[in-house]
Design an enzyme around this catalytic site. Structure first.
Site, short mmCIF file in Angstrom:
data_model
loop_
_atom_site.label_atom_id
_atom_site.label_comp_id
_atom_site.label_asym_id
_atom_site.label_seq_id
_atom_site.Cartn_x
_atom_site.Cartn_y
_atom_site.Cartn_z
N LEU A 237 1.14 -0.65 0.00
CA LEU A 237 -0.10 -0.14 -0.64
C LEU A 237 0.92 1.15 -0.06
CD1 LEU A 237 -2.22 -1.20 2.62
CD2 LEU A 237 -3.03 -1.33 0.19
N GLY A 238 1.89 1.23 0.27
CA GLY A 238 3.16 2.32 1.10
C GLY A 238 4.35 1.77 1.06
N GLY B 231 8.52 3.75 2.71
CA GLY B 231 9.36 4.52 3.60
C GLY B 231 10.57 4.34 4.03
N VAL C 294 4.35 -0.75 3.87
CA VAL C 294 2.82 -1.50 4.51
C VAL C 294 2.11 -1.81 3.75
CG1 VAL C 294 0.53 -0.17 5.32
CG2 VAL C 294 2.43 0.71 5.76
N ASP D 274 4.45 14.55 13.27
CA ASP D 274 5.16 14.38 11.90
C ASP D 274 3.61 14.11 11.17
OD1 ASP D 274 6.38 11.30 9.37
OD2 ASP D 274 6.50 13.63 9.51
C1 LIG Z 1 3.52 4.34 8.04
O1 LIG Z 1 3.29 4.34 8.95
C2 LIG Z 1 2.27 4.03 9.76
C3 LIG Z 1 0.90 3.43 8.71
C4 LIG Z 1 -0.51 3.44 9.71
C5 LIG Z 1 -0.98 2.81 8.53
C6 LIG Z 1 -2.36 2.19 9.11
C7 LIG Z 1 -3.08 2.00 8.28
C8 LIG Z 1 -3.00 1.63 7.01
N1 LIG Z 1 -4.34 1.77 6.01
C9 LIG Z 1 -3.38 1.91 4.66
C10 LIG Z 1 -1.94 2.74 4.79
C11 LIG Z 1 -1.40 3.09 4.33
C12 LIG Z 1 -1.44 3.25 2.68
C13 LIG Z 1 -0.69 3.65 1.42
C14 LIG Z 1 0.51 4.51 1.89
C15 LIG Z 1 0.75 4.30 3.51
C16 LIG Z 1 1.88 4.92 3.38
O2 LIG Z 1 2.94 4.35 3.87
N2 LIG Z 1 2.50 6.43 3.81
C17 LIG Z 1 2.18 7.18 4.49
C18 LIG Z 1 3.18 7.96 4.21
N3 LIG Z 1 4.31 8.30 6.18
C19 LIG Z 1 5.22 7.00 5.60
C20 LIG Z 1 4.75 9.87 5.69
C21 LIG Z 1 -0.12 3.75 4.26
N4 LIG Z 1 -1.81 2.83 6.02
N5 LIG Z 1 -1.16 2.99 7.41
C22 LIG Z 1 -0.27 3.33 11.28
C23 LIG Z 1 1.11 3.26 11.72
C24 LIG Z 1 2.27 3.74 11.11
O3 LIG Z 1 3.17 4.20 11.34
#
Ligand SMILES: COc1cc(-c2ccc3ncc(-c4cccc([C@@H](O)NCCN(C)C)c4)n3n2)ccc1O
Length: 282
Positions: A19-20, A22, A27, A139
């Site tokens: 999904l993402g 970093g 994720v 953040d």
């Molecule tokens: C990336 O760190 C977290 C993500 C999440 C989280 C929880 C549920 C959830 N459903 C979809 C996603 C999601 C979908 C797309 C990208 C990301 C994440 O990689 N982007 C967050 C950007 N951040 C790293 C600046 C996360 N998430 N991300 C929760 C706690 C975290 O510390």
């Protein structure tokens, strides 16, 4: 030291698409084998030796888990489970499938101020909740403000990514230089002691243009703008902004953290909670 489940996460969850990703890792969507329900798995590589540059320090993961376990709120992503193998920790989290708030806004012709207020209210309710527990996110930026799904009306905001969050202990002085240049508070750049007020300063971009008013051509210029509190607003958005909204934003863009409105005070500001019909946003 926190103990996480030593079982193999794949015995309980089918691992799905990314999904993402970093600096933290990835994720991925995961599916619980017993219920068939979908969750999000945050896969974190853990440093095997203290001097290694690869992976995260386990203590930083423990900190995020401790904070997520302490904050159950409709506008904060929920933590379900934590698994650990030799070099990886997996956080099983509530799946947030509505995408980033600012992508939702970008797809709309024009965001009504009443819609902006609804989003702001939910973000402020989440911040008020964590700040009351002496937790700062540290953040807060567009990609960490997501929508739980694509169908709820109004959309439901979820704050994610507590990887830089901090739980303040009484009398503690905490400093950090982590964050994203256009979305950090001036006291972070000047290495001053931090507080939950640092989360409030960045809310200014939440005139929901998603654009930081401090954005410069380079990170150095941006940081200089933040330190000097030199900002300008995207004319397209700010020209459409009511005087009440301008007052709200400017009460957040205060260089001295103690002069900024708290999340609780923001929720009582006339832009968010009109006192007279005249104050109601159009
Ligand atoms: C990336 O760190 C977290 C993500 C999440 C989280 C929880 C549920 C959830 N459903 C979809 C996603 C999601 C979908 C797309 C990208 C990301 C994440 O990689 N982007 C967050 C950007 N951040 C790293 C600046 C996360 N998430 N991300 C929760 C706690 C975290 O510390």
């Amino acid at each position: 030291m926190a103990v996480f489940k030593p079982e193999n996460v794949e015995d309980f969850y089918e691992i799905g698409e990314v999904l993402g990703s970093g600096h933290f890792g990835q994720v991925r969507q995961v599916r619980e084998r017993t219920s068939g329900n979908f969750w999000a798995g945050k896969f974190l590589k853990i440093r095997k030796v203290a001097c290694s540059r690869l992976g995260l320090d386990r203590s930083s993961v423990e900190r995020e888990v401790e904070i997520l376990q302490a904050v159950q709120h409709p506008n904060i992503v929920a933590l379900k489970d934590v698994f650990e193998s030799r070099a990886e920790v997996v956080l099983i989290l509530e799946l947030v499938s509505g995408g980033e708030l600012f992508d939702f806004i970008a797809e709309k012709e024009n965001l009504l101020e009443t819609e902006a207020i609804e989003f702001m209210k939910q973000i402020l309710e989440g911040l008020k909740f964590i700040h009351c527990k002496n937790i700062a996110h540290f953040d807060l930026k567009p990609e960490n403000i997501m929508l739980s799904d694509k169908v709820s009306k109004p959309p439901n905001i979820k704050l994610i990514d507590f990887g830089l969050a901090h739980l303040f202990h009484p009398g503690e002085e905490y400093k950090s230089t982590s964050g994203t240049p256009q979305y950090i508070a001036p006291e972070v750049i000047s290495c001053q002691p931090l507080s939950t007020a640092a989360d409030m300063c960045v809310l200014s971009f939440l005139r929901l243009s998603g654009l930081s008013p401090f954005q410069g051509d380079t990170d150095e210029e941006t940081l200089g703008n933040v330190i000097g509190m030199k900002y300008e607003f995207n004319e397209h958005y700010f020209s459409l902004t009511s005087p009440m909204a301008k007052d709200f934003i400017q009460k957040l863009l205060m260089k001295n953290p103690e002069d900024r409105m708290t999340a609780e005070e923001c929720l009582l500001h006339p832009w968010i909670k009109p006192i007279t019909p005249k104050q109601v946003a159009k």
